[in-house]
Design a protein around this motif. Structure first.
Motif, PDB file in Angstrom:
ATOM      1  N   VAL A 219       0.838  -1.199   0.000  1.00 32.14           N
ATOM      2  CA  VAL A 219       0.000   0.000   0.000  1.00 32.14           C
ATOM      3  C   VAL A 219       0.878   1.256   0.000  1.00 32.14           C
ATOM      4  O   VAL A 219       0.600   2.228  -0.715  1.00 32.14           O
ATOM      5  N   ALA A 220       1.942   1.262   0.805  1.00 34.62           N
ATOM      6  CA  ALA A 220       2.853   2.407   0.834  1.00 34.62           C
ATOM      7  C   ALA A 220       3.426   2.674  -0.554  1.00 34.62           C
ATOM      8  O   ALA A 220       3.533   3.827  -0.993  1.00 34.62           O
ATOM      9  N   GLU A 221       3.767   1.601  -1.279  1.00 34.41           N
ATOM     10  CA  GLU A 221       4.307   1.767  -2.628  1.00 34.41           C
ATOM     11  C   GLU A 221       3.237   2.301  -3.578  1.00 34.41           C
ATOM     12  O   GLU A 221       3.519   3.139  -4.441  1.00 34.41           O
ATOM     13  N   ALA A 222       1.996   1.840  -3.419  1.00 31.92           N
ATOM     14  CA  ALA A 222       0.904   2.338  -4.260  1.00 31.92           C
ATOM     15  C   ALA A 222       0.684   3.838  -4.044  1.00 31.92           C
ATOM     16  O   ALA A 222       0.468   4.592  -5.000  1.00 31.92           O
ATOM     17  N   ILE A 223       0.762   4.263  -2.791  1.00 32.20           N
ATOM     18  CA  ILE A 223       0.605   5.692  -2.498  1.00 32.20           C
ATOM     19  C   ILE A 223       1.789   6.481  -3.056  1.00 32.20           C
ATOM     20  O   ILE A 223       1.623   7.537  -3.689  1.00 32.20           O
ATOM     21  N   ARG A 224       2.986   5.960  -2.846  1.00 35.09           N
ATOM     22  CA  ARG A 224       4.194   6.654  -3.321  1.00 35.09           C
ATOM     23  C   ARG A 224       4.160   6.841  -4.837  1.00 35.09           C
ATOM     24  O   ARG A 224       4.553   7.893  -5.353  1.00 35.09           O
ATOM     25  N   LEU A 225       3.686   5.828  -5.544  1.00 40.69           N
ATOM     26  CA  LEU A 225       3.620   5.920  -6.997  1.00 40.69           C
ATOM     27  C   LEU A 225       2.481   6.819  -7.466  1.00 40.69           C
ATOM     28  O   LEU A 225       2.515   7.341  -8.575  1.00 40.69           O
ATOM     29  N   GLY A 226       1.472   6.992  -6.610  1.00 41.70           N
ATOM     30  CA  GLY A 226       0.308   7.772  -7.010  1.00 41.70           C
ATOM     31  C   GLY A 226       0.426   9.265  -6.795  1.00 41.70           C
ATOM     32  O   GLY A 226      -0.278  10.048  -7.444  1.00 41.70           O
ATOM     33  N   VAL A 227       1.316   9.691  -5.893  1.00 42.42           N
ATOM     34  CA  VAL A 227       1.448  11.118  -5.615  1.00 42.42           C
ATOM     35  C   VAL A 227       2.447  11.747  -6.582  1.00 42.42           C
ATOM     36  O   VAL A 227       3.099  11.066  -7.367  1.00 42.42           O
ATOM     37  N   ARG A 228       2.585  13.064  -6.522  1.00 38.19           N
ATOM     38  CA  ARG A 228       3.497  13.797  -7.385  1.00 38.19           C
ATOM     39  C   ARG A 228       4.810  14.083  -6.658  1.00 38.19           C
ATOM     40  O   ARG A 228       4.873  14.002  -5.428  1.00 38.19           O
ATOM     41  N   ARG A 229       5.808  14.422  -7.417  1.00 36.51           N
ATOM     42  CA  ARG A 229       7.082  14.833  -6.814  1.00 36.51           C
ATOM     43  C   ARG A 229       6.854  16.063  -5.934  1.00 36.51           C
ATOM     44  O   ARG A 229       6.230  17.030  -6.371  1.00 36.51           O
ATOM     45  N   GLY A 230       7.330  16.024  -4.723  1.00 29.07           N
ATOM     46  CA  GLY A 230       7.164  17.138  -3.801  1.00 29.07           C
ATOM     47  C   GLY A 230       6.043  16.945  -2.804  1.00 29.07           C
ATOM     48  O   GLY A 230       6.006  17.635  -1.779  1.00 29.07           O
TER      49      GLY A 230
END
Length: 323
Positions: A219-230
């Motif tokens: 789930v953490a990886e899914a969130i990390r991939l879903g947000v934008r840089r910054g």
């Protein structure tokens, strides 16, 4: 009458110099030869540093050396290097000079890579050289220790703000990063999202806590991939996550990002002990970031919206009421 040959003089006085009364170099010890290079005259390499003779003639300089007076000379080309020494007559037209580096020894060591083999075994400089080498070794160890301590400090600081399971920020780290953004004040329009997993308890109960940890990492990886840089992401509880968004011009854009994150989380997760199927509920609070804004209040607003999303069946995004 005693005499000493050139080899003996080199060994006992590696910094000796033989010149005639016109300053021409007739011979030199091995250490002085390293300073001389191809020079043929004393004045080509050395400049007398005696105030009383600075404006004197060349004859005055030779007279000073001939008289046996202790003199101070600068080495041309080495601003920080000076020699102390004196001279004696060893013939009608010849002077024997013997020098030492004095207080400029550290500069000489650095400039010429000197070690104890360059000096007479009985020279008191050997003791100074040992002290210098020991101090350099100690300073090197102190420097290495300081570097190691700084590395350990940074690592401890990193660990203190990091969730060890997922590699995301923990609650403290999340608040620290938010504080930095508040202090910068570059873009006041922010939104904070509180995300909580739906059906996570069932995964733990059915597949075990080890499987639950695998799910949290996915789930953490899914969130990390879903947000934008910054954007700032943190895991702040068991299955609770916070996301700080900055610079979103429109509400639909924000909702679109969060909906796509939910869709990523809803993709079945294959585990060694089975398949985990779950979703997520999200509450969002939009606010103006400032140095004195109450971030805890904005998180509470996002949490309240999250509970409403869960009460409505989960798997959705709810905007917080305006505070």
């Amino acid at each position: 009458m005693y005499s000493i040959d050139a080899a003996g003089a080199d060994q006992m006085m590696p910094m000796h110099l033989v010149i005639d009364l016109q300053g021409r170099i007739m011979g030199a010890g091995p250490l002085i030869r390293r300073l001389l290079g191809d020079a043929q005259s004393f004045q080509d390499v050395f400049a007398l540093d005696m105030p009383s003779l600075k404006n004197g003639s060349e004859g005055d300089i030779i007279s000073a050396l001939e008289s046996g007076r202790r003199v101070l000379v600068r080495v041309r080309g080495y601003d920080k290097l000076m020699l102390r020494g004196h001279g004696v007559r060893i013939g009608d037209e010849t002077l024997l000079l013997n020098f030492g580096f004095g207080m400029t020894l550290p500069h000489a060591i650095i400039s010429f890579a000197l070690n104890e083999a360059d000096f007479s075994p009985s020279d008191h400089v050997i003791e100074l050289l040992f002290l210098y080498q020991a101090s350099q070794a100690i300073m090197g160890e102190i420097s290495r220790a300081n570097i190691a301590l700084e590395h350990e400090r940074r690592e401890a600081e990193r660990i203190s703000v990091t969730d060890t399971l997922t590699g995301l920020l923990n609650r403290r780290g999340f608040l620290v990063e938010c504080g930095k953004l508040a202090a910068a004040g570059n873009n006041p329009q922010y939104a904070i999202a509180a995300l909580d997993l739906d059906l996570f308890k069932e995964v733990n109960d059915r597949l075990g806590h080890a499987a639950g940890d695998e799910v949290l990492v996915a789930v953490a990886e899914a969130i990390r991939l879903g947000v934008r840089r910054g954007d700032v992401v943190g895991r702040v509880g068991g299955d609770e996550f916070l996301i700080l968004f900055g610079g979103l011009a429109s509400q639909p854009g924000l909702l679109g990002i969060l909906q796509r994150i939910i869709e990523r989380i809803e993709v079945p997760i294959l585990l060694g002990s089975g398949t985990a199927r779950l979703s997520a509920s999200v509450g969002v609070a939009r606010f103006a970031m400032s140095f004195d804004c109450d971030l805890g209040r904005e998180i509470a607003r996002a949490d309240a919206a999250l509970y409403r999303a869960k009460a409505m069946g989960g798997g959705r995004v709810i905007l917080a009421d305006r505070g």
